[in-house]
Design an enzyme around this catalytic site. Structure first.
Site, PDB file in Angstrom:
ATOM      1  N   GLN A  18      28.443  98.347  51.698  1.00 43.21           N
ATOM      2  CA  GLN A  18      27.140  98.848  51.238  1.00 43.21           C
ATOM      3  C   GLN A  18      26.421  97.735  50.483  1.00 43.21           C
ATOM      4  OE1 GLN A  18      28.430 102.208  48.786  1.00 43.21           O
ATOM      5  NE2 GLN A  18      28.330 100.986  46.919  1.00 43.21           N
ATOM      6  N   TYR A 150      30.521  91.202  32.481  1.00 42.40           N
ATOM      7  CA  TYR A 150      29.968  90.908  33.811  1.00 42.40           C
ATOM      8  C   TYR A 150      29.396  89.492  33.859  1.00 42.40           C
ATOM      9  CZ  TYR A 150      26.994  91.373  37.947  1.00 42.40           C
ATOM     10  OH  TYR A 150      26.388  91.187  39.167  1.00 42.40           O
ATOM     11  N   SER A 187      25.477 101.082  43.896  1.00 42.32           N
ATOM     12  CA  SER A 187      26.044 100.969  42.543  1.00 42.32           C
ATOM     13  C   SER A 187      24.941 100.847  41.495  1.00 42.32           C
ATOM     14  CB  SER A 187      27.044  99.812  42.440  1.00 42.32           C
ATOM     15  OG  SER A 187      26.399  98.580  42.421  1.00 42.32           O
TER      16      SER A 187
HETATM   17  P1  NAD Z   1      27.616  97.817  45.463  1.00 43.69           P
HETATM   18  O1  NAD Z   1      28.139  97.514  44.114  1.00 43.69           O
HETATM   19  O2  NAD Z   1      26.762  99.020  45.628  1.00 43.69           O
HETATM   20  O3  NAD Z   1      28.826  97.927  46.508  1.00 43.69           O
HETATM   21  C1  NAD Z   1      30.019  97.258  46.273  1.00 43.69           C
HETATM   22  C2  NAD Z   1      30.917  97.338  47.502  1.00 43.69           C
HETATM   23  O4  NAD Z   1      32.163  96.734  47.117  1.00 43.69           O
HETATM   24  C3  NAD Z   1      31.242  98.749  47.969  1.00 43.69           C
HETATM   25  O5  NAD Z   1      31.083  98.819  49.368  1.00 43.69           O
HETATM   26  C4  NAD Z   1      32.711  98.938  47.578  1.00 43.69           C
HETATM   27  O6  NAD Z   1      33.429  99.786  48.449  1.00 43.69           O
HETATM   28  C5  NAD Z   1      33.215  97.508  47.642  1.00 43.69           C
HETATM   29  N1  NAD Z   1      34.409  97.256  46.840  1.00 43.69           N
HETATM   30  C6  NAD Z   1      34.702  97.736  45.609  1.00 43.69           C
HETATM   31  N2  NAD Z   1      35.911  97.310  45.211  1.00 43.69           N
HETATM   32  C7  NAD Z   1      36.384  96.519  46.209  1.00 43.69           C
HETATM   33  C8  NAD Z   1      37.578  95.792  46.400  1.00 43.69           C
HETATM   34  N3  NAD Z   1      38.547  95.793  45.465  1.00 43.69           N
HETATM   35  N4  NAD Z   1      37.743  95.093  47.539  1.00 43.69           N
HETATM   36  C9  NAD Z   1      36.777  95.103  48.503  1.00 43.69           C
HETATM   37  N5  NAD Z   1      35.620  95.775  48.378  1.00 43.69           N
HETATM   38  C10 NAD Z   1      35.432  96.479  47.249  1.00 43.69           C
HETATM   39  O7  NAD Z   1      26.861  96.521  46.054  1.00 43.69           O
HETATM   40  P2  NAD Z   1      25.826  95.532  45.349  1.00 43.69           P
HETATM   41  O8  NAD Z   1      25.184  96.172  44.158  1.00 43.69           O
HETATM   42  O9  NAD Z   1      24.966  95.012  46.431  1.00 43.69           O
HETATM   43  O10 NAD Z   1      26.752  94.366  44.741  1.00 43.69           O
HETATM   44  C11 NAD Z   1      27.368  93.416  45.587  1.00 43.69           C
HETATM   45  C12 NAD Z   1      27.606  92.131  44.812  1.00 43.69           C
HETATM   46  O11 NAD Z   1      26.354  91.625  44.353  1.00 43.69           O
HETATM   47  C13 NAD Z   1      28.487  92.278  43.575  1.00 43.69           C
HETATM   48  O12 NAD Z   1      29.290  91.127  43.430  1.00 43.69           O
HETATM   49  C14 NAD Z   1      27.467  92.345  42.445  1.00 43.69           C
HETATM   50  O13 NAD Z   1      27.992  91.915  41.208  1.00 43.69           O
HETATM   51  C15 NAD Z   1      26.415  91.379  42.955  1.00 43.69           C
HETATM   52  N6  NAD Z   1      25.090  91.568  42.364  1.00 43.69           N
HETATM   53  C16 NAD Z   1      24.476  92.776  42.456  1.00 43.69           C
HETATM   54  C17 NAD Z   1      23.223  92.941  41.867  1.00 43.69           C
HETATM   55  C18 NAD Z   1      22.502  94.266  41.914  1.00 43.69           C
HETATM   56  O14 NAD Z   1      21.553  94.463  41.147  1.00 43.69           O
HETATM   57  N7  NAD Z   1      22.862  95.169  42.789  1.00 43.69           N
HETATM   58  C19 NAD Z   1      22.611  91.874  41.189  1.00 43.69           C
HETATM   59  C20 NAD Z   1      23.285  90.654  41.132  1.00 43.69           C
HETATM   60  C21 NAD Z   1      24.522  90.515  41.726  1.00 43.69           C
END
Ligand code: NAD
Length: 249
Positions: A18, A150, A187
């Site tokens: 996702q 984080y 998330s």
């Molecule tokens: P999300 O957090 O909604 O989804 C995370 C996904 O990781 C899920 O599909 C979940 O099943 C999977 N996951 C959880 N634990 C896992 C594990 N142990 N092994 C494999 N997969 C696992 O997605 P997002 O918000 O797009 O975040 C993705 C990345 O981008 C993360 O590293 C997050 O820190 C980073 N990020 C997100 C944002 C934001 O605002 N959404 C901003 C900056 C960075």
């Protein structure tokens, strides 16, 4: 027919079920890559395979060292590694207990040690590869409140990115990280719901901290990942690529 920007390449992704990981798996596929998409949640991978016919999916816990190495063996000759797995812990340093500290470092940072030790040797043997790590603007670039653990893990990701970039710079390996501001994802929705105040107020606060007045779509981050994965960025390595709608300005 025009060739995609990633034609002839094979990509491996963690946390592609996702959010940004899913959008990136679909973008890699559109650009002609063979895509091996992994995630902890098998149901999300079923949906991804339906939406991206041809994507190879594999349930994988990025915290399981043996499973990561086994998945790498199965994945074959990978040219692109996208390390997306990460968890956002909410709170100040006094809200972090030892279990939370260990969990976040294990998932956000140590998972990179797992995939790097699994994929780098093959990339070196074949003379090249592009590694893209998911960091965040929330690290040394911008210090948002309540992101102590984080931001610390995401700074570690950026530091590791640079050392990998320099250590293998003459051997065809490039390593970059992406540093997004707030991105629409499942998330993020959970974080908004978990906060005090109403959903609308909490969401408005996230939007307000972005000078562009909006939150990014995961597809916008995916397009940066495509660029960093492709040969278009052949002279780009060790970079912290900020994509934050002006948050850190
Ligand atoms: P999300 O957090 O909604 O989804 C995370 C996904 O990781 C899920 O599909 C979940 O099943 C999977 N996951 C959880 N634990 C896992 C594990 N142990 N092994 C494999 N997969 C696992 O997605 P997002 O918000 O797009 O975040 C993705 C990345 O981008 C993360 O590293 C997050 O820190 C980073 N990020 C997100 C944002 C934001 O605002 N959404 C901003 C900056 C960075």
């Amino acid at each position: 027919m025009a060739q995609g920007r990633l034609a002839g390449k094979r990509a491996f992704l963690t946390a592609a079920g996702q959010g940004i990981g899913r959008a990136t798996a679909l973008a890699f596929l559109r650009e002609g890559a063979e895509v091996v998409a992994t995630d902890l949640n098998p149901d999300l991978l079923v949906k991804l395979a339906e939406d991206g016919p041809g994507i190879i999916t594999h349930t994988l816990d990025a915290r399981d060292t043996d499973a990561v190495h086994a998945a790498a063996k199965e994945a074959g000759d990978v040219n692109i590694l996208f390390n997306c797995a990460g968890f956002v812990h909410h709170g100040t340093i006094l809200d972090v207990d030892e279990a939370a500290w260990d969990f976040s470092y294990d998932l956000n940072v140590k998972s990179l040690w797992r995939t790097l030790t699994a994929f780098l040797p093959g990339m070196l043997e074949r003379g090249g590869g592009s590694i893209v790590n998911m960091s965040s603007a929330a690290q040394t670039i911008k210090a948002p409140p309540n992101r102590a653990l984080y931001a610390s893990t995401k700074a570690a990701v950026a530091g590791l990115t640079k050392t990998v970039a320099i250590d293998y710079i003459t051997q065809g390996i490039r390593c970059n990280c992406i540093c997004p501001g707030t991105v629409q994802s499942p998330s993020l929705e959970e974080r908004i719901h978990a906060m005090p105040d109403s959903y609308e107020e909490n969401r408005a606060n996230f939007v307000a901290r972005q000078p562009m007045g909006r939150i990014a779509e995961p597809e916008e981050i995916a397009m940066l990942a495509v660029y960093l994965a492709s040969d278009e960025s052949a002279f780009v390595t060790g970079g912290e690529h900020v994509i934050d709608g002006g948050w850190s300005l």
